[in-house]
Scaffold this active site. Sequence first.
Site, mmCIF file in Angstrom:
data_model
loop_
_atom_site.group_PDB
_atom_site.id
_atom_site.type_symbol
_atom_site.label_atom_id
_atom_site.label_comp_id
_atom_site.label_asym_id
_atom_site.label_seq_id
_atom_site.Cartn_x
_atom_site.Cartn_y
_atom_site.Cartn_z
ATOM 1 N N ASP A 299 0.876 -1.171 0.000
ATOM 2 C CA ASP A 299 0.000 0.000 0.000
ATOM 3 C C ASP A 299 0.912 1.218 0.000
ATOM 4 O OD1 ASP A 299 -2.299 -1.514 0.124
ATOM 5 O OD2 ASP A 299 -2.473 -1.395 2.292
ATOM 6 N N ASP B 239 -13.637 -4.102 -1.546
ATOM 7 C CA ASP B 239 -13.446 -3.791 -0.125
ATOM 8 C C ASP B 239 -14.802 -3.962 0.552
ATOM 9 O OD1 ASP B 239 -10.805 -3.155 -0.606
ATOM 10 O OD2 ASP B 239 -11.172 -1.005 -0.778
#
Length: 255
Positions: A12, A131
């Site tokens: 990330d 998500d």
Amino acid sequence: MSLAIRIIPCLDVCDGRVVKGTKFIDIKDAGDPVEVAKRYDLEGADEIIFLDITASIDGRDTMIHMVEAIAEQVFIPLTVGGGIRKAADVRAILNAGADKITINSAAIFNPNLINQLSKEFGSQCIVIAIDAKKIDYNKWGIFTHGGRKYTGIDAIEWAKKMTCGDNGAGEVLLTSMDCDGVKTGFDLLLTRAVSDAVDVPVIASGGVGNLEHLSEGVLQGAADAVLAASIFHFGEYTIQQAKKAMQENGIKVRL
């Protein structure tokens, strides 16, 4: 279980650094993306996923120069996501050296995007990122923009819709927002529900805190690949330790 299960570290990236948070917040620095990716390649990771986690929020394109730098250093498949909204973005990222791209927010706003991109580039290089957060018993909703916006869309139905037919996504990157960074294990009910609902590989993401959790994602969640960040970024375990632990549980991996 004929194919080897993949272990995938996730990078990330925010402001040019690898970061890791808990439930998409409380961010900690984990190093330089190129150096981190190179280390995972040498350790024997099966793939690497690079997510520019603020590109969609900032409304900008993915960091192409960083994708190029990572692609020059690693010799395993590289999947890139963040800020991808159109075919030109995909072309630029693939030309920069990525093997696959992953899309989350843009597919919500343009549900035909996955179909269009799969037709142009092939479904094998298109990954739909989901998500998901539990909103009721055995029901999960989809969130976008780094987990900030609830879409009102059912995660299981969305996974089926985005992967159906010849021009659906070739893979699902499934992240449990409830488990992300908490290190208590994957949301196994969610992982299993999506794995059972689709005919393409599912990457389980969110919640790995020990090596046993990786095996659970495969044996109980029926995932085809397992993604982790914290346990690898901060030196708790190596990729090889993870693979050996999975092998001891009867899971086929590439050593």
